[in-house]
Scaffold this active site. Structure first.
Site, PDB file in Angstrom:
ATOM      1  N   LYS A  32       0.839  -1.209   0.000  1.00 48.35           N
ATOM      2  CA  LYS A  32       0.000   0.000   0.000  1.00 48.35           C
ATOM      3  C   LYS A  32       0.872   1.257   0.000  1.00 48.35           C
ATOM      4  O   LYS A  32       1.980   1.240   0.538  1.00 48.35           O
ATOM      5  CB  LYS A  32      -0.876   0.048   1.262  1.00 48.35           C
TER       6      LYS A  32
ATOM      7  N   ARG B  22     -11.909  -9.534  11.436  1.00 52.75           N
ATOM      8  CA  ARG B  22     -13.266  -9.021  11.228  1.00 52.75           C
ATOM      9  C   ARG B  22     -14.201 -10.066  10.631  1.00 52.75           C
ATOM     10  O   ARG B  22     -15.309 -10.246  11.090  1.00 52.75           O
ATOM     11  CB  ARG B  22     -13.222  -7.795  10.296  1.00 52.75           C
TER      12      ARG B  22
HETATM   13  O1  PNS Z   1      -2.763  -2.791   8.710  1.00 55.33           O
HETATM   14  P1  PNS Z   1      -2.137  -3.690   7.682  1.00 55.33           P
HETATM   15  O2  PNS Z   1      -1.734  -2.912   6.449  1.00 55.33           O
HETATM   16  O3  PNS Z   1      -2.958  -4.901   7.336  1.00 55.33           O
HETATM   17  O4  PNS Z   1      -0.784  -4.245   8.373  1.00 55.33           O
HETATM   18  C1  PNS Z   1       0.082  -5.132   7.705  1.00 55.33           C
HETATM   19  C2  PNS Z   1       1.447  -5.112   8.396  1.00 55.33           C
HETATM   20  C3  PNS Z   1       2.036  -3.703   8.378  1.00 55.33           C
HETATM   21  C4  PNS Z   1       1.305  -5.601   9.820  1.00 55.33           C
HETATM   22  C5  PNS Z   1       2.365  -6.100   7.585  1.00 55.33           C
HETATM   23  O5  PNS Z   1       2.462  -5.666   6.261  1.00 55.33           O
HETATM   24  C6  PNS Z   1       3.762  -6.222   8.199  1.00 55.33           C
HETATM   25  O6  PNS Z   1       3.938  -6.951   9.156  1.00 55.33           O
HETATM   26  N1  PNS Z   1       4.752  -5.478   7.647  1.00 55.33           N
HETATM   27  C7  PNS Z   1       6.108  -5.473   8.160  1.00 55.33           C
HETATM   28  C8  PNS Z   1       7.072  -6.232   7.231  1.00 55.33           C
HETATM   29  C9  PNS Z   1       7.008  -7.732   7.505  1.00 55.33           C
HETATM   30  O7  PNS Z   1       7.406  -8.221   8.530  1.00 55.33           O
HETATM   31  N2  PNS Z   1       6.487  -8.451   6.486  1.00 55.33           N
HETATM   32  C10 PNS Z   1       6.331  -9.885   6.561  1.00 55.33           C
HETATM   33  C11 PNS Z   1       5.164 -10.297   7.430  1.00 55.33           C
HETATM   34  S1  PNS Z   1       3.998 -11.159   6.527  1.00 55.33           S
END
Ligand code: PNS
Length: 154
Positions: free
Chosen positions: A42, A91
C-alpha cells in the site's frame, strides 16, 4: 513473567476498530507495543510520524502502551524486543486468508512468536482504513468511524 505483545498495522488512518482491539489487548496483557509499519502493498496517505502522533493522542488514557514506528521485518523486531505475541483483530472470513498467511510467515521467521486473534466487535465488523479513506475522499462524514483527532486531521 510479564507478557509483552505487539499490535502491528499500517493505521492509515487509525480507526475506532483499531482502538477497540488495542484497548482490549491492553486489558489482557502487561505491556502492549503498537507498531506503526509500512505495508509494502500500500502507498500510505499519512507519514509514519503523523500516524504515530494520532495513535499517541487517541490512546492517552491507556497506561501500559507504547507507540513505535520501525522498518524491516516484524519477526525481527519482536525477537529483538522481547515480544512474545502479535495481537490482531479479525473481522470476517475475508480477513482470514491474509491474516493466516502473515501469521504463518511470522512463525517461520521467528518460531518463538505466536499470533493471537481477537474477534472484532460487531460495531466495527465492516470498518477498514480503506473504507474510511474512500468515504472521506467523496465528502462523506467519517465522524463515527475514527477518533476525533483523526477526524480533525482528515
Ligand atoms: O494494517 P495492515 O496494512 O494490514 O498491516 C500489515 C502489516 C504492516 C502488519 C504487515 O504488512 C507487516 O507486518 N509489515 C512489516 C514487514 C514484515 O514483517 N512483512 C512480513 C510479514 S507477513
Amino acid at each position: 513473567m510479564k507478557t509483552k505483545v505487539i499490535c502491528p498495522g499500517s493505521f492509515d488512518p487509525l480507526t475506532l476498530g483499531h482502538i477497540d482491539i488495542i484497548t482490549r489487548a491492553s486489558k489482557m496483557f502487561d505491556h502492549v507495543v503498537v507498531g506503526v509499519l509500512n505495508n509494502l502493498a500500500k502507498t500510505p496517505s499519512f507519514t509514519t510520524e503523523e500516524r504515530i502522533q494520532l495513535l499517541r493522542k487517541s490512546t492517552e488514557g491507556i497506561s501500559n502502551i507504547e507507540i513505535v514506528g520501525f522498518d524491516g521485518l516484524l519477526a525481527d523486531y519482536t525477537r529483538e524486543n522481547g515480544i512474545t505475541a502479535i495481537v490482531k483483530g479479525l473481522r470476517a472470513v475475508s480477513d482470514f486468508e491474509y491474516e493466516f498467511q502473515q501469521a504463518l510467515t511470522n512463525k517461520k521467521l521467528n518460531p518463538e512468536l505466536e499470533t493471537v486473534f481477537l474477534t472484532s466487535s460487531s460495531d466495527f465488523m465492516y470498518l477498514s482504513s480503506s473504507i474510511v479513506k474512500q468515504v472521506a475522499s467523496l465528502g462523506g462524514d467519517i465522524g463515527s468511524f475514527v477518533p476525533e483527532c483523526v477526524h480533525d486531521e482528515i
